[in-house]
Design an enzyme around this catalytic site. Sequence first.
Site, PDB file in Angstrom:
ATOM      1  N   SER A   1       0.850  -1.203   0.000  1.00  0.00           N
ATOM      2  CA  SER A   1       0.000   0.000   0.000  1.00  0.00           C
ATOM      3  C   SER A   1       0.878   1.243   0.000  1.00  0.00           C
ATOM      4  CB  SER A   1      -0.881   0.046   1.256  1.00  0.00           C
ATOM      5  OG  SER A   1      -1.432  -1.204   1.520  1.00  0.00           O
TER       6      SER A   1
ATOM      7  N   TYR B   1      -1.977 -10.880   3.164  1.00  0.00           N
ATOM      8  CA  TYR B   1      -2.002  -9.467   3.566  1.00  0.00           C
ATOM      9  C   TYR B   1      -3.424  -9.151   4.044  1.00  0.00           C
ATOM     10  CZ  TYR B   1      -0.995  -4.402   3.035  1.00  0.00           C
ATOM     11  OH  TYR B   1      -0.801  -3.052   3.229  1.00  0.00           O
TER      12      TYR B   1
ATOM     13  N   LYS C   1       0.197 -10.906   7.395  1.00  0.00           N
ATOM     14  CA  LYS C   1       0.525  -9.540   7.828  1.00  0.00           C
ATOM     15  C   LYS C   1      -0.775  -8.929   8.323  1.00  0.00           C
ATOM     16  CE  LYS C   1       1.555  -5.602   4.968  1.00  0.00           C
ATOM     17  NZ  LYS C   1       1.126  -4.471   5.762  1.00  0.00           N
TER      18      LYS C   1
HETATM   19  O1  NGF Z   1      -1.022   2.635   5.661  1.00  0.00           O
HETATM   20  C1  NGF Z   1      -1.567   1.642   6.050  1.00  0.00           C
HETATM   21  C2  NGF Z   1      -3.004   1.460   5.787  1.00  0.00           C
HETATM   22  N1  NGF Z   1      -0.928   0.688   6.738  1.00  0.00           N
HETATM   23  C3  NGF Z   1       0.502   0.723   6.964  1.00  0.00           C
HETATM   24  C4  NGF Z   1       1.092  -0.600   6.594  1.00  0.00           C
HETATM   25  O2  NGF Z   1       0.381  -1.664   7.151  1.00  0.00           O
HETATM   26  C5  NGF Z   1       1.086  -0.641   5.079  1.00  0.00           C
HETATM   27  C6  NGF Z   1       0.833   1.075   8.378  1.00  0.00           C
HETATM   28  O3  NGF Z   1       2.216   1.088   8.492  1.00  0.00           O
HETATM   29  C7  NGF Z   1       1.899  -1.674   4.509  1.00  0.00           C
HETATM   30  O4  NGF Z   1       2.441  -2.508   5.162  1.00  0.00           O
HETATM   31  C8  NGF Z   1       2.041  -1.649   3.051  1.00  0.00           C
HETATM   32  O5  NGF Z   1       2.612  -0.706   2.545  1.00  0.00           O
HETATM   33  O6  NGF Z   1       1.542  -2.546   2.390  1.00  0.00           O
HETATM   34  C9  NGF Z   1       0.241   2.455   8.702  1.00  0.00           C
HETATM   35  O7  NGF Z   1       0.606   3.388   7.723  1.00  0.00           O
HETATM   36  C10 NGF Z   1       0.708   2.969  10.039  1.00  0.00           C
HETATM   37  O8  NGF Z   1       0.474   1.995  11.005  1.00  0.00           O
HETATM   38  C11 NGF Z   1      -0.047   4.258  10.376  1.00  0.00           C
HETATM   39  O9  NGF Z   1      -1.407   4.000  10.581  1.00  0.00           O
HETATM   40  O10 NGF Z   1      -3.657   0.857   6.805  1.00  0.00           O
END
Ligand code: NGF
Length: 292
Positions: free
Chosen positions: A46, A135, A163
Site C-alpha cells: 500500500s 495481507y 501480515k
Molecule cells: O497505511 C496503512 C493502511 N498501513 C501501513 C502498513 O500496514 C502498510 C501502516 O504502516 C503496509 O504494510 C504496506 O505498505 O503494504 C500504517 O501506515 C501505520 O500503522 C499508520 O497507521 O492501513
Amino acid sequence: MKRFEGIYPAIITPIDEMEQINEKALAQVIERSVAQGVAGFYVSGSTGESFLLRDEQRAQLIRAVCEIVGGRRDVIANIGAFSTKGSIELAHVAAKSGATAVSAVPPFYFPYSKQEIVQYYFDIAKAAGLPVIIYNIPKMSGVSFKTGELIELLAHEGIAGVKQTTMDLMQTETLVRTCGNKAVFNGHDEILLPALSVGVKASIGSTFSIMADVFIRLMKAFDAKDMERARYLQGKANAMIKTLLEIGIFPAIKGVLKLQGIDCGNCIKPFQPLKTADYDKLEKALADLYDG
Ligand code: NGF
C-alpha cells in the site's frame, strides 16, 4: 519454515515528475534502512502505491529492490493484483529476482466468496515457488477474515504467514498462539508494543522508512524487559504518526524523507503534493521525535 523477526519497512515508491520510478532515490532509502538495522523490506504494498502503478512498473520496482538489497536482507514482494493470473505473473518476477517471499492482498473490488479468496491464495502458493504471506488489511481491501478462516489458510504448507494490518489484537494473539510455526507480522506501527506483548516478532510498516531506528530501539527495550523505555519510544513514534495521519500518511512520509535529504517526489495522482504548511508541521514533528 523461514522465521521472520524484526523491522520491515513497507517502502514508498520514489517517482519523478513524469511518475517514473526513481531508482536512485529508492537505493538511498534502502541503504539508510539497511544501515539502521532493518530485517528486510516489504515492496509494492500500500505504501508503495502499488495499485497506482502500471503492471510493468510493479515488476520494475520488485526487480530494483531485490537488486539493490542484493541478498543482504529479506525482501517480501506484495504481488496481490486484481486477477489470480496477474498475481502469479508478479510472483514469478519476484521469484526470478531473488525475493524471500511474496505477499498478497486479497482480491478486491468485486465481491468474491470466501471460497474464491481461499482458492486465490492456494493458486498463488502452488505457482509462486516462494512462501506466501497473506495481507490482511480489511480497512483497504474490504475483505474481513474471520480468525478461523485465517487459521485454515495458514494450515496450508505454502502459506508462510500473515501480515495483520488490523487493530484486532485478539485475532493477532490467537494466530500467534495457534499457528506456531507461521509468521504473524504486525501491520500497524502505532501498536507495535502491544503486538510484541502478544508474541509478535516481526512488523511491516510504512513509517519504518522514516524512523526505523526508533522502532528498532523499541524492540530492543522490549526484549530487555525495559517497558518504561519501550512505552516512551512507542509514544514518541505515535506523536509522529498522528501528524502523518493528519496530513495523509503516504504523501507525508515522502515529505519527511525529503526533509531528511532524500527526494522521493510526490505521490502518484490523484494524491496531491504537500503544501508549505504541511512541511512546517512535519519539520516540527521530526524535531519532537528526536528531542531527548
Ligand atoms: O497505511 C496503512 C493502511 N498501513 C501501513 C502498513 O500496514 C502498510 C501502516 O504502516 C503496509 O504494510 C504496506 O505498505 O503494504 C500504517 O501506515 C501505520 O500503522 C499508520 O497507521 O492501513
